[in-house]
Enzyme design. Structure first.
Site, mmCIF file in Angstrom:
data_model
loop_
_atom_site.group_PDB
_atom_site.id
_atom_site.type_symbol
_atom_site.label_atom_id
_atom_site.label_comp_id
_atom_site.label_asym_id
_atom_site.label_seq_id
_atom_site.Cartn_x
_atom_site.Cartn_y
_atom_site.Cartn_z
ATOM 1 N N SER A 28 38.281 35.721 42.745
ATOM 2 C CA SER A 28 37.359 35.871 43.867
ATOM 3 C C SER A 28 37.055 37.344 44.064
ATOM 4 O O SER A 28 37.769 38.216 43.589
ATOM 5 C CB SER A 28 37.944 35.270 45.148
ATOM 6 N N HIS A 88 42.902 31.804 39.894
ATOM 7 C CA HIS A 88 41.923 31.906 40.976
ATOM 8 C C HIS A 88 41.257 33.264 40.838
ATOM 9 O O HIS A 88 41.932 34.277 40.667
ATOM 10 C CB HIS A 88 42.609 31.805 42.343
#
Length: 188
Positions: free
Chosen positions: A56, A54
């Protein structure tokens, strides 16, 4: 694993996050398997791996950027030359208006290739390349590390293309950076 990339700009005073222009956070889970297999040209296959990552920038809208990927990778060596291809597919993405960057694969592609050459135990040159043949977009990062004192190293890094940071994944640019390393990222 966890990787954090912060882009610091001394002249970025007066903004909400001065002097940092952007921070990207990248936790991941992965498994690697050491391998001992011969490759053409005297090379050796050293490792295979799978992972989920992930990435971000931790921002709120409208500056929020994130994506999730499942990837497969291999690590190979030919003497002082290391090659690490990685392919990925997007996974667990938000749909519709909740997706902050639905076109991210157009700019970041579906894989990357890291190539590194060790001049000796203390100096390396490497590059990381991404390219999406459907859109003609991608990016290339070139790095050079050199000794300063003991385990302290310096590095010079150049970037051209899209996606040096998530905030600017869809803006083409060039950058040049310098810095210090306390723990080398080179090799497998």
């Amino acid at each position: 694993g966890y990787t954090q990339t912060s882009h610091w700009q001394v002249w970025n005073q007066g903004t909400a996050s001065a002097p940092f222009r952007n921070n990207d956070y990248m936790p991941e889970l992965f498994v690697t398997q050491p391998v001992k297999a011969d490759l053409p040209g005297g090379g050796k296959l050293r490792v295979l791996g799978l992972g989920v990552v992930h990435q971000s920038n931790g921002q709120g809208r409208p500056l929020s950027r994130s994506w999730n990927r499942i990837y497969g990778m291999a690590g190979m060596e030919w003497g002082k030359l290391s090659v690490m291809p990685r392919v990925w597919t997007l996974a667990f993405q938000e749909k519709g208006d909740k997706d902050d960057n639905p076109d991210i694969a157009d700019f970041m592609g579906y894989g990357d290739l890291k190539v590194q050459y060790r001049f000796n135990d203390r100096q390396t040159a490497s590059t990381i390349m991404r390219y999406n043949p459907k859109t003609g977009k991608g990016g290339v990062q070139a790095n050079y590390t050199f000794p300063i004192k003991g385990r302290l190293k310096g590095y010079v890094q150049g970037f051209h293309g899209y996606g040096e940071s998530l905030l600017d994944y869809n803006h083409k640019h060039n950058s040049l950076g310098i810095g210090l390393m306390f723990n080398d990222w080179d090799g497998f």
